[in-house]
Design an enzyme around this catalytic site. Structure first.
Site, mmCIF file in Angstrom:
data_model
loop_
_atom_site.group_PDB
_atom_site.id
_atom_site.type_symbol
_atom_site.label_atom_id
_atom_site.label_comp_id
_atom_site.label_asym_id
_atom_site.label_seq_id
_atom_site.Cartn_x
_atom_site.Cartn_y
_atom_site.Cartn_z
ATOM 1 N N HIS A 68 12.964 22.845 1.381
ATOM 2 C CA HIS A 68 13.770 22.955 0.157
ATOM 3 C C HIS A 68 12.863 23.107 -1.059
ATOM 4 C CE1 HIS A 68 12.747 18.708 0.044
ATOM 5 N NE2 HIS A 68 13.093 18.688 -1.224
ATOM 6 N N LYS A 73 4.295 19.438 2.763
ATOM 7 C CA LYS A 73 3.107 18.603 2.575
ATOM 8 C C LYS A 73 3.152 17.422 3.514
ATOM 9 C CE LYS A 73 -0.432 17.716 -0.273
ATOM 10 N NZ LYS A 73 -1.246 17.440 0.917
ATOM 11 N N LYS A 97 9.951 10.934 1.022
ATOM 12 C CA LYS A 97 8.935 10.331 0.156
ATOM 13 C C LYS A 97 8.678 11.208 -1.079
ATOM 14 C CE LYS A 97 5.741 8.641 2.651
ATOM 15 N NZ LYS A 97 4.569 8.416 3.523
ATOM 16 N N ASP A 102 9.392 12.181 -6.898
ATOM 17 C CA ASP A 102 9.457 13.417 -7.680
ATOM 18 C C ASP A 102 8.201 14.270 -7.573
ATOM 19 O OD1 ASP A 102 11.998 13.548 -8.762
ATOM 20 O OD2 ASP A 102 11.523 12.056 -10.296
ATOM 21 N N LYS A 109 4.099 17.182 8.733
ATOM 22 C CA LYS A 109 3.101 16.265 9.312
ATOM 23 C C LYS A 109 2.426 16.955 10.478
ATOM 24 C CE LYS A 109 1.635 12.047 8.617
ATOM 25 N NZ LYS A 109 1.624 11.339 7.333
ATOM 26 N N SER A 365 -2.350 13.688 -4.141
ATOM 27 C CA SER A 365 -2.541 14.987 -3.490
ATOM 28 C C SER A 365 -1.898 16.095 -4.326
ATOM 29 C CB SER A 365 -1.904 15.001 -2.103
ATOM 30 O OG SER A 365 -2.783 14.459 -1.155
HETATM 31 P P1 NAD Z 1 -6.992 4.612 8.901
HETATM 32 O O1 NAD Z 1 -7.302 5.267 10.195
HETATM 33 O O2 NAD Z 1 -7.918 4.780 7.768
HETATM 34 O O3 NAD Z 1 -6.812 3.027 9.102
HETATM 35 C C1 NAD Z 1 -5.968 2.432 10.039
HETATM 36 C C2 NAD Z 1 -6.610 1.097 10.413
HETATM 37 O O4 NAD Z 1 -5.707 0.349 11.209
HETATM 38 C C3 NAD Z 1 -7.897 1.274 11.218
HETATM 39 O O5 NAD Z 1 -8.930 0.486 10.675
HETATM 40 C C4 NAD Z 1 -7.495 0.810 12.607
HETATM 41 O O6 NAD Z 1 -8.572 0.247 13.356
HETATM 42 C C5 NAD Z 1 -6.439 -0.223 12.280
HETATM 43 N N1 NAD Z 1 -5.534 -0.525 13.385
HETATM 44 C C6 NAD Z 1 -5.124 0.293 14.391
HETATM 45 N N2 NAD Z 1 -4.302 -0.380 15.226
HETATM 46 C C7 NAD Z 1 -4.167 -1.624 14.730
HETATM 47 C C8 NAD Z 1 -3.453 -2.791 15.140
HETATM 48 N N3 NAD Z 1 -2.702 -2.781 16.238
HETATM 49 N N4 NAD Z 1 -3.558 -3.907 14.381
HETATM 50 C C9 NAD Z 1 -4.334 -3.942 13.267
HETATM 51 N N5 NAD Z 1 -5.043 -2.859 12.844
HETATM 52 C C10 NAD Z 1 -4.960 -1.730 13.559
HETATM 53 O O7 NAD Z 1 -5.509 5.091 8.531
HETATM 54 P P2 NAD Z 1 -4.797 5.029 7.118
HETATM 55 O O8 NAD Z 1 -4.969 6.343 6.481
HETATM 56 O O9 NAD Z 1 -5.182 3.791 6.425
HETATM 57 O O10 NAD Z 1 -3.269 4.950 7.569
HETATM 58 C C11 NAD Z 1 -2.648 3.715 7.906
HETATM 59 C C12 NAD Z 1 -1.144 3.882 7.821
HETATM 60 O O11 NAD Z 1 -0.790 4.305 6.499
HETATM 61 C C13 NAD Z 1 -0.536 4.917 8.755
HETATM 62 O O12 NAD Z 1 0.764 4.512 9.115
HETATM 63 C C14 NAD Z 1 -0.440 6.154 7.878
HETATM 64 O O13 NAD Z 1 0.531 7.074 8.323
HETATM 65 C C15 NAD Z 1 -0.051 5.523 6.564
HETATM 66 N N6 NAD Z 1 -0.348 6.335 5.377
HETATM 67 C C16 NAD Z 1 -1.599 6.750 5.081
HETATM 68 C C17 NAD Z 1 -1.822 7.491 3.920
HETATM 69 C C18 NAD Z 1 -3.197 7.929 3.478
HETATM 70 O O14 NAD Z 1 -3.324 8.457 2.360
HETATM 71 N N7 NAD Z 1 -4.229 7.724 4.246
HETATM 72 C C19 NAD Z 1 -0.745 7.834 3.089
HETATM 73 C C20 NAD Z 1 0.529 7.378 3.413
HETATM 74 C C21 NAD Z 1 0.721 6.621 4.564
#
Ligand code: NAD
Length: 474
Positions: A68, A73, A97, A102, A109, A365
């Site tokens: 839309h 992204k 999100k 906005d 993904k 971003s």
């Molecule tokens: P990342 O890989 O940098 O960090 C994830 C961390 O969680 C790692 O250190 C990993 O070892 C740890 N982990 C994995 N399994 C685990 C468990 N069972 N218990 C405890 N720790 C555990 O990833 P991230 O970018 O920090 O993303 C984390 C979450 O945030 C995901 O759900 C991702 O989709 C979401 N997210 C990330 C971003 C971003 O900008 N990076 C943006 C929005 C949402």
């Protein structure tokens, strides 16, 4: 393979949240079905020659949930658990999100089913570049088409490989750098992107805690200072959320990783813990804390705020009754299953939903993408002009009062905004105004008590509105 916990796959979990909110809107059923549906999924596999000469088949996906608004992204995840259901769920969450904060993008993904720790850097580079090449071939990437970003298991290094591959295969595209965000600053990235999601989590939690009525309703005092926090996941989101929350006066009492967790009721120094984790990959022996290898128990530790910032479906119907936190701040995507959501809500806990709370990453971003398209960094044109104007104003005040400002104070008054200042200011504004909008929606619907449904109602209204603007529906 599908991620199934309890009765809901991850995608069903997202759709359940959507359906609850959709029932509170007055949009046509067909429009709602279109908003909910995932528009396109590209499943790909390709061979990788490992460093030892063996050939292995790598599996990956890219889902574009909603066009839309363009581009679509969403991050790219490297994880052994990646599957189509998960990628589609996360793409849908991205659509909602972006609408909530906005940001004018559709949702997408990507994911590659690998454990990045099991591959050399050279192998990861080959995987990332080949994946990018496959996306280019099917028109699933481009600054006006679909723009990936980092997620679980990926970071600036992978984004730089993606940008380089895209630029090498699409020569002459002036906006090519805008094909991916989360790049290193020297390669078209933006200051503040790395920590943006964690910083956004902090702003969102701070907003929630500032609201006296909401805090009273869950038995807490207003304000972030002194609140006891447990964070699950010390990766990009978890580490930065813990850092900014503790800098603002919250007490980080627990930290959990996949193999270990550490607790100290008097507070843990986040920097010390992070350095320790990076060096040892173990939190059980973090000095000054009580450690355990049963890291999932950290979700049940005594605290005011629990920040799950690792994976989806961590709080389920089995452990939700034992969760003591009054605020669940969803740093990760989908950490609370629908059954757990019901249990926590019935217990009167406040869930700050993922679709809002971790939107800091996509917000910055968006700023990076704008910078790439405008080919100029934020603040470059006006910074010195603003500083000169402020210096003149300060001089006039000093002359009129006959007093001189001490130099550190004068310097802070005349300081012109640089790129990081502007990015953080834009992020703070986005997180604060989106929180206010969600609360406002919750207040408008008399039976609505949870922020997640309110956030989804807002997202659905905006996406339906943009279909209307496009003239697709009356
Ligand atoms: P990342 O890989 O940098 O960090 C994830 C961390 O969680 C790692 O250190 C990993 O070892 C740890 N982990 C994995 N399994 C685990 C468990 N069972 N218990 C405890 N720790 C555990 O990833 P991230 O970018 O920090 O993303 C984390 C979450 O945030 C995901 O759900 C991702 O989709 C979401 N997210 C990330 C971003 C971003 O900008 N990076 C943006 C929005 C949402």
């Amino acid at each position: 393979m599908t991620t199934v916990t309890e009765n809901f796959s991850f995608n069903e979990q997202v759709n359940r949240n959507f359906d609850r909110a959709a029932a509170l809107t007055s949009h046509d059923a067909g429009v709602l079905s279109q908003i909910r549906a995932c528009n396109a999924v590209y499943r790909l596999s390709f061979p990788l020659r490992r460093d030892d000469g063996r050939v292995e088949v790598i599996e990956g996906w890219r889902a574009e949930h909603s066009q839309h608004k363009l581009p679509t992204k969403g991050g790219i995840r490297f994880s052994p658990h990646v599957n189509e259901d998960e990628v589609v769920a996360l793409a849908g969450l991205m659509s909602y999100k972006c609408a909530i904060v906005d940001v004018p993008f559709g949702g997408a993904k990507g994911g590659i089913r690998i454990d990045p720790r099991a591959y050399s850097v050279a192998e990861l580079e080959r995987i990332t570049r080949r994946y990018t090449y496959e996306l280019i071939r099917k028109n699933f990437i481009g600054p006006g088409v679909d723009v990936p970003a980092p997620d679980l298991g990926t970071g600036p290094r992978e984004m730089a490989w993606i940008a380089d591959t895209y630029m090498a295969t699409t020569s002459g595209d002036l906006n090519a750098l805008g094909c991916v965000t989360g790049k290193p600053v020297g390669q078209g990235g933006i200051w503040g992107r790395t920590e943006a999601t964690g910083r956004g989590v902090y702003y969102g939690v701070r907003e929630a805690c500032q609201n006296a009525d909401d805090m009273l309703a869950i038995g807490l005092t207003p304000g972030l200072a002194g609140k006891r926090v447990v964070v699950q996941g010390l990766g990009n989101v978890g580490y930065h959320a813990a850092k900014f929350l503790s800098e603002a006066g919250a007490l980080i009492v627990g930290l959990a990783e996949y193999n270990s967790a550490a607790y100290n009721a008097d507070g843990i120094d986040v920097e010390v813990a992070f350095r320790h984790w990076q060096a040892e990959r173990n939190l059980t022996n973090l000095p000054g804390t009580t450690g355990t290898t049963r890291s999932a128990e950290a979700l049940e530790w005594d605290c005011d705020i629990l920040v799950p910032a690792a994976l989806e479906q961590q709080i389920r119907k089995e452990n939700a009754p034992r969760v003591k936190a009054r605020i669940i701040a969803e740093g990760a995507n989908g950490p609370v299953t629908p059954n757990a959501d019901d249990i926590l809500t019935a217990k009167g806990a406040l869930i700050i939903p993922d679709a809002y709370l971790n939107a800091g990453g996509v917000t910055v971003s968006y700023f990076e993408w704008l910078k790439n398209l405008s080919h100029v960094s934020f603040g470059r044109m006006e910074r010195r002009y603003e500083e000169a104007a402020s210096r003149r104003l300060l001089g006039a005040v000093e002359q009129a009062t006959g007093k001189r400002f001490p130099e550190p104070e004068a310097a802070s008054i005349v300081h012109g905004a640089n790129e990081l200042d502007l990015v953080n200011s834009g992020l703070e504004e986005t997180m604060c105004s989106a929180y206010a909008a969600i609360r406002e929606i919750r207040a408008r619907h008399k039976d609505l008590i949870d922020l997640r449904t309110a956030a989804f109602v807002g997202a659905i209204d905006k996406i339906a509105g943009s279909y209307k603007d496009l003239g697709i529906w009356p």
